[in-house]
Design an enzyme around this catalytic site. Structure first.
Site, PDB file in Angstrom:
ATOM      1  N   PRO A  73      44.939  59.850  56.203  1.00  0.00           N
ATOM      2  CA  PRO A  73      45.677  61.145  55.899  1.00  0.00           C
ATOM      3  C   PRO A  73      45.120  61.342  54.340  1.00  0.00           C
ATOM      4  CG  PRO A  73      47.400  59.456  55.478  1.00  0.00           C
ATOM      5  CD  PRO A  73      46.346  58.759  56.273  1.00  0.00           C
ATOM      6  N   GLY A  77      46.934  58.888  48.480  1.00  0.00           N
ATOM      7  CA  GLY A  77      46.793  57.885  47.731  1.00  0.00           C
ATOM      8  C   GLY A  77      46.217  56.440  48.606  1.00  0.00           C
ATOM      9  N   LEU A  78      45.553  56.629  49.791  1.00  0.00           N
ATOM     10  CA  LEU A  78      44.984  55.676  50.551  1.00  0.00           C
ATOM     11  C   LEU A  78      43.484  55.647  50.498  1.00  0.00           C
ATOM     12  CD1 LEU A  78      47.272  55.817  53.610  1.00  0.00           C
ATOM     13  CD2 LEU A  78      47.647  54.417  51.696  1.00  0.00           C
ATOM     14  N   GLY A  79      42.961  56.433  49.409  1.00  0.00           N
ATOM     15  CA  GLY A  79      41.504  56.273  49.220  1.00  0.00           C
ATOM     16  C   GLY A  79      40.651  56.973  50.099  1.00  0.00           C
ATOM     17  N   SER A  80      41.014  58.292  51.000  1.00  0.00           N
ATOM     18  CA  SER A  80      40.487  59.004  51.835  1.00  0.00           C
ATOM     19  C   SER A  80      38.807  59.527  51.361  1.00  0.00           C
ATOM     20  CB  SER A  80      41.216  59.772  52.822  1.00  0.00           C
ATOM     21  OG  SER A  80      41.207  60.978  52.030  1.00  0.00           O
ATOM     22  N   SER A  81      39.111  60.074  50.046  1.00  0.00           N
ATOM     23  CA  SER A  81      38.040  60.760  49.686  1.00  0.00           C
ATOM     24  C   SER A  81      36.763  59.910  49.200  1.00  0.00           C
ATOM     25  CB  SER A  81      38.390  61.717  48.288  1.00  0.00           C
ATOM     26  OG  SER A  81      38.757  60.746  47.202  1.00  0.00           O
ATOM     27  N   ASP A 125      38.687  52.906  44.090  1.00  0.00           N
ATOM     28  CA  ASP A 125      38.603  53.057  45.798  1.00  0.00           C
ATOM     29  C   ASP A 125      37.125  53.042  46.106  1.00  0.00           C
ATOM     30  OD1 ASP A 125      40.743  54.110  44.551  1.00  0.00           O
ATOM     31  OD2 ASP A 125      40.930  55.987  45.773  1.00  0.00           O
TER      32      ASP A 125
HETATM   33  O1  PMV Z   1      45.211  58.546  44.501  1.00  0.00           O
HETATM   34  P1  PMV Z   1      44.640  57.115  44.499  1.00  0.00           P
HETATM   35  O2  PMV Z   1      45.069  56.205  45.472  1.00  0.00           O
HETATM   36  O3  PMV Z   1      43.078  57.218  44.386  1.00  0.00           O
HETATM   37  O4  PMV Z   1      45.005  56.287  43.333  1.00  0.00           O
HETATM   38  C1  PMV Z   1      44.664  56.641  41.967  1.00  0.00           C
HETATM   39  C2  PMV Z   1      44.930  55.384  41.074  1.00  0.00           C
HETATM   40  C3  PMV Z   1      44.910  55.756  39.429  1.00  0.00           C
HETATM   41  O5  PMV Z   1      45.001  54.430  39.159  1.00  0.00           O
HETATM   42  C4  PMV Z   1      46.154  56.410  39.220  1.00  0.00           C
HETATM   43  C5  PMV Z   1      43.680  56.437  39.083  1.00  0.00           C
HETATM   44  C6  PMV Z   1      42.299  55.708  39.329  1.00  0.00           C
HETATM   45  O6  PMV Z   1      41.268  56.396  39.448  1.00  0.00           O
HETATM   46  O7  PMV Z   1      42.601  54.515  39.287  1.00  0.00           O
END
Ligand code: PMV
Length: 291
Positions: A73, A77-81, A125
């Site tokens: 999804p 917050g699971l790094g899809s981009s 990511d």
């Molecule tokens: O939204 P995500 O899963 O890419 O998480 C971001 C994590 C942060 O520490 C808030 C920002 C980062 O670039 O590390």
């Protein structure tokens, strides 16, 4: 006709999100759902409508068509981009006979993330998505850790978040309350360091995840629906649970005894959310067989 299909894994932050932005240590792990990207040489511009994909073609200086099939999804917050960027760059690299090494692909993908997210991104990511496995991050240095198998359940609150906005919110909070927020960021770093000594002790990792979650709440990146999922997972027998990624919505993770994974997933789903169980993906970006 020849096409290049590459896939890259998503990731979860086990410990240390937000604190990594301030040079503190963090631990992230590649997980099973993947993004698949097919690239084909073409004089016509692609129609992906994604700033990440546009930037990949610009960066490589070529034109082509692209097809994305994502099991991840987006904005959760699971790094899809990052997975989309890493897989697209790798597919272009292959299809157009460029000779970039994985390290260079990871660096390019990070530069793209940073540009699209207006300067705010850590290399977490893109590193995890390129190389897979478990990664320890401090500042700009990244180290692969020996793989561990964790029984994890991911809960998606279905509330979309915006990483750049959440990172900015923490920056504001820190500026307004430095004497509260700085020790909290330090404490998150300490939680990560403690976790490094207990990677084979799921119960202890669960306790540390609970602490990490509370500290993230202090920084203002919690969300009522995420708290609900975290509490439901703990009540169903998880060793511990926390939000993962930028917060303000998105996903949470729970570390569980193996036999309770489906009970924990069920408890999360009964809170109007999606859940799936997952574990480490030791493989990073890879070429898929042509269909
Ligand atoms: O939204 P995500 O899963 O890419 O998480 C971001 C994590 C942060 O520490 C808030 C920002 C980062 O670039 O590390």
């Amino acid at each position: 006709m020849k096409v290049a299909t590459w896939s890259a894994p998503g990731k979860v932050f086990l410990f240390g999100e937000h604190a990594v932005v301030y040079g503190k240590p963090g631990i992230a792990m590649a997980i099973k759902p993947r993004v698949f990207v097919t690239v084909r040489k073409s004089r016509m511009a692609h129609h992906a409508k994604s700033p990440y994909i546009d930037s990949c073609f610009d960066e490589m200086g070529v034109r082509g068509s692209v097809y994305v099939n994502s099991q991840l999804p987006s904005s959760s917050g699971l790094g899809s981009s990052a997975a989309v960027s890493v897989a697209t760059l790798s597919a272009i690299n292959d299809e157009f006979g460029k000779k970039y090494r994985p390290e260079e692909i990871a660096d390019m993908a990070f530069a793209i993330e940073k540009k699209v997210q207006k300067g705010r991104a850590s290399p977490t990511d893109t590193t995890v998505s390129t190389f897979g496995g478990l990664v320890f991050i401090t500042g700009t240095s990244r180290r692969r850790l020996p793989p561990h198998h964790f029984n994890l359940v991911v809960g998606n609150s279905l509330v979309q978040h915006n990483t750049a906005k959440m990172v900015e919110l923490v920056a504001e909070m820190k500026k307004t309350n430095p004497r509260i927020c700085e020790p909290v960021l330090d404490a998150i770093g300490e939680v990560t360091l403690a976790a490094m000594h207990h990677m084979t002790d799921a119960q202890k990792l669960g306790d540390l995840m609970n602490m990490n979650h509370a500290l993230l709440d202090v920084l203002g990146v919690g969300h009522p629906q995420i708290s609900r999922l975290v509490l439901a997972a703990r009540a169903a027998g998880a060793y511990g649970a926390k939000l993962t990624g930028a917060g303000g919505g998105g996903c949470m993770i729970a570390i569980c005894p193996k036999h309770l994974k489906s009970r924990v997933a069920g408890a999360i789903e009964s809170c109007e959310a999606r859940a799936f169980s997952t574990s480490i993906d030791t493989e990073g970006v890879r070429k898929e067989k042509d269909a």
